[in-house]
Design an enzyme around this catalytic site. Sequence first.
Site, PDB file in Angstrom:
ATOM      1  N   LYS A  13      15.224  10.429  -2.661  1.00  0.00           N
ATOM      2  CA  LYS A  13      14.489  11.092  -3.756  1.00  0.00           C
ATOM      3  C   LYS A  13      13.608  12.214  -3.219  1.00  0.00           C
ATOM      4  O   LYS A  13      13.594  13.308  -3.761  1.00  0.00           O
ATOM      5  CB  LYS A  13      13.574  10.095  -4.500  1.00  0.00           C
ATOM      6  CG  LYS A  13      14.285   8.987  -5.224  1.00  0.00           C
ATOM      7  CD  LYS A  13      13.329   8.165  -6.087  1.00  0.00           C
ATOM      8  CE  LYS A  13      12.216   7.475  -5.309  1.00  0.00           C
ATOM      9  NZ  LYS A  13      12.648   6.448  -4.364  1.00  0.00           N
ATOM     10  N   ARG A  88       6.807   3.742 -11.962  1.00  0.00           N
ATOM     11  CA  ARG A  88       7.484   2.673 -11.223  1.00  0.00           C
ATOM     12  C   ARG A  88       7.391   1.336 -11.943  1.00  0.00           C
ATOM     13  O   ARG A  88       7.947   0.352 -11.450  1.00  0.00           O
ATOM     14  CB  ARG A  88       6.821   2.521  -9.859  1.00  0.00           C
ATOM     15  CG  ARG A  88       7.620   3.085  -8.686  1.00  0.00           C
ATOM     16  CD  ARG A  88       6.751   2.924  -7.470  1.00  0.00           C
ATOM     17  NE  ARG A  88       7.424   2.913  -6.218  1.00  0.00           N
ATOM     18  CZ  ARG A  88       7.485   3.944  -5.382  1.00  0.00           C
ATOM     19  NH1 ARG A  88       7.003   5.103  -5.727  1.00  0.00           N
ATOM     20  NH2 ARG A  88       8.032   3.798  -4.194  1.00  0.00           N
ATOM     21  N   ARG A 122      14.063   6.347   9.603  1.00  0.00           N
ATOM     22  CA  ARG A 122      13.368   7.537   9.086  1.00  0.00           C
ATOM     23  C   ARG A 122      12.228   7.971  10.006  1.00  0.00           C
ATOM     24  O   ARG A 122      11.478   7.153  10.528  1.00  0.00           O
ATOM     25  CB  ARG A 122      12.817   7.209   7.693  1.00  0.00           C
ATOM     26  CG  ARG A 122      12.055   8.330   7.048  1.00  0.00           C
ATOM     27  CD  ARG A 122      12.088   8.256   5.538  1.00  0.00           C
ATOM     28  NE  ARG A 122      11.398   7.107   4.992  1.00  0.00           N
ATOM     29  CZ  ARG A 122      11.381   6.817   3.684  1.00  0.00           C
ATOM     30  NH1 ARG A 122      12.046   7.567   2.830  1.00  0.00           N
ATOM     31  NH2 ARG A 122      10.734   5.767   3.244  1.00  0.00           N
ATOM     32  N   ARG A 153       6.722   5.650   9.356  1.00  0.00           N
ATOM     33  CA  ARG A 153       5.765   5.108   8.384  1.00  0.00           C
ATOM     34  C   ARG A 153       5.588   3.609   8.603  1.00  0.00           C
ATOM     35  O   ARG A 153       6.557   2.903   8.859  1.00  0.00           O
ATOM     36  CB  ARG A 153       6.298   5.342   6.956  1.00  0.00           C
ATOM     37  CG  ARG A 153       5.953   6.690   6.393  1.00  0.00           C
ATOM     38  CD  ARG A 153       6.711   7.013   5.125  1.00  0.00           C
ATOM     39  NE  ARG A 153       6.654   5.973   4.107  1.00  0.00           N
ATOM     40  CZ  ARG A 153       7.148   6.124   2.875  1.00  0.00           C
ATOM     41  NH1 ARG A 153       7.734   7.250   2.516  1.00  0.00           N
ATOM     42  NH2 ARG A 153       7.068   5.140   1.999  1.00  0.00           N
ATOM     43  N   ARG A 164       9.847  -3.965  -0.328  1.00  0.00           N
ATOM     44  CA  ARG A 164       9.830  -2.804  -1.230  1.00  0.00           C
ATOM     45  C   ARG A 164      11.082  -2.784  -2.108  1.00  0.00           C
ATOM     46  O   ARG A 164      11.023  -2.445  -3.283  1.00  0.00           O
ATOM     47  CB  ARG A 164       9.724  -1.507  -0.419  1.00  0.00           C
ATOM     48  CG  ARG A 164       8.322  -1.325   0.171  1.00  0.00           C
ATOM     49  CD  ARG A 164       8.314  -0.289   1.277  1.00  0.00           C
ATOM     50  NE  ARG A 164       8.653   1.036   0.838  1.00  0.00           N
ATOM     51  CZ  ARG A 164       9.110   1.996   1.633  1.00  0.00           C
ATOM     52  NH1 ARG A 164       9.275   1.757   2.935  1.00  0.00           N
ATOM     53  NH2 ARG A 164       9.386   3.178   1.168  1.00  0.00           N
TER      54      ARG A 164
HETATM   55  P1  AMP Z   1       7.008   6.094  -1.676  1.00  0.00           P
HETATM   56  O1  AMP Z   1       6.609   7.137  -0.703  1.00  0.00           O
HETATM   57  O2  AMP Z   1       7.347   6.633  -3.043  1.00  0.00           O
HETATM   58  O3  AMP Z   1       8.064   5.170  -1.140  1.00  0.00           O
HETATM   59  O4  AMP Z   1       5.698   5.182  -1.909  1.00  0.00           O
HETATM   60  C1  AMP Z   1       5.102   4.472  -0.860  1.00  0.00           C
HETATM   61  C2  AMP Z   1       4.228   3.379  -1.433  1.00  0.00           C
HETATM   62  O5  AMP Z   1       3.177   3.934  -2.232  1.00  0.00           O
HETATM   63  C3  AMP Z   1       4.923   2.374  -2.347  1.00  0.00           C
HETATM   64  O6  AMP Z   1       5.600   1.336  -1.640  1.00  0.00           O
HETATM   65  C4  AMP Z   1       3.744   1.849  -3.160  1.00  0.00           C
HETATM   66  O7  AMP Z   1       2.976   0.917  -2.404  1.00  0.00           O
HETATM   67  C5  AMP Z   1       2.895   3.093  -3.336  1.00  0.00           C
HETATM   68  N1  AMP Z   1       3.264   3.823  -4.577  1.00  0.00           N
HETATM   69  C6  AMP Z   1       3.850   5.051  -4.667  1.00  0.00           C
HETATM   70  N2  AMP Z   1       4.047   5.384  -5.960  1.00  0.00           N
HETATM   71  C7  AMP Z   1       3.592   4.348  -6.706  1.00  0.00           C
HETATM   72  C8  AMP Z   1       3.554   4.077  -8.090  1.00  0.00           C
HETATM   73  N3  AMP Z   1       4.038   4.947  -9.003  1.00  0.00           N
HETATM   74  N4  AMP Z   1       3.026   2.889  -8.491  1.00  0.00           N
HETATM   75  C9  AMP Z   1       2.524   2.014  -7.606  1.00  0.00           C
HETATM   76  N5  AMP Z   1       2.549   2.187  -6.280  1.00  0.00           N
HETATM   77  C10 AMP Z   1       3.082   3.345  -5.815  1.00  0.00           C
END
Ligand code: AMP
Length: 209
Positions: A13, A88, A122, A153, A164
């Site tokens: 994404k 989400r 990654r 990360r 996740r």
């Molecule tokens: P991402 O980079 O999108 O994979 O997000 C990394 C982490 O940030 C996720 O595993 C969540 O812990 C948190 N996070 C990101 N976006 C959201 C969201 N819309 N709602 C809740 N937690 C989020």
Amino acid sequence: MRIMFVGPPGAGKGTQAVRVSAAYGIPHVSTGDMLREEIKNGSALGQKAKSYIDKGELVPDDVIIEMVKERIGRADAKNGFLLDGFPRTRTQAEALDEFARLDTVINIYVPDDKLVHRICGRRVCSECGATYHESMLQDVRHCPKCGASLFIRDDDKEEIVKQRLSVYKEKTQPLIEYYSERGILHDIVGSGGIDTITKAILAVINGEK
Ligand code: AMP
């Protein structure tokens, strides 16, 4: 142009969102990137978010909703935005309905076994935020674009990745039906070449497919 990308962690994404938002001249609004920035800055929000992110859990809805509402209320998002990683949960989707209407939702689909491989390899640039798979890199420590150091990360470790994925299935996957019922959801297969996937997404958004 109000676009949202949905898909499991590792579906690509972020990579696609950078390209597609640039093609339309709209801001790329990634809640994950925004939270990582808050953590880097040591803000109260960042400290709160970190405790959830490190466990592979979602940050509470109210925190995220306020953050996105503020972001897309800014002048640069007046003509549209691309949401990556938000909404989400159903609560987030319903809150978004109150302050913005999406035109298109792109569901990027990738089988589970590929996802774990992708995420666990990654590497992210500490300066420009570009992401790579280690197999694409000659030097796994430095960003080929800007030369800054690359890092893994904390939430890309295998156990957290599995958590996740399970959170995605339970909380986020149901949104596919939520948007499909509205007739704005389009499925894109997220495996294959990066350019091919970008072209397929642009074709869908432009109404060519
Ligand atoms: P991402 O980079 O999108 O994979 O997000 C990394 C982490 O940030 C996720 O595993 C969540 O812990 C948190 N996070 C990101 N976006 C959201 C969201 N819309 N709602 C809740 N937690 C989020």
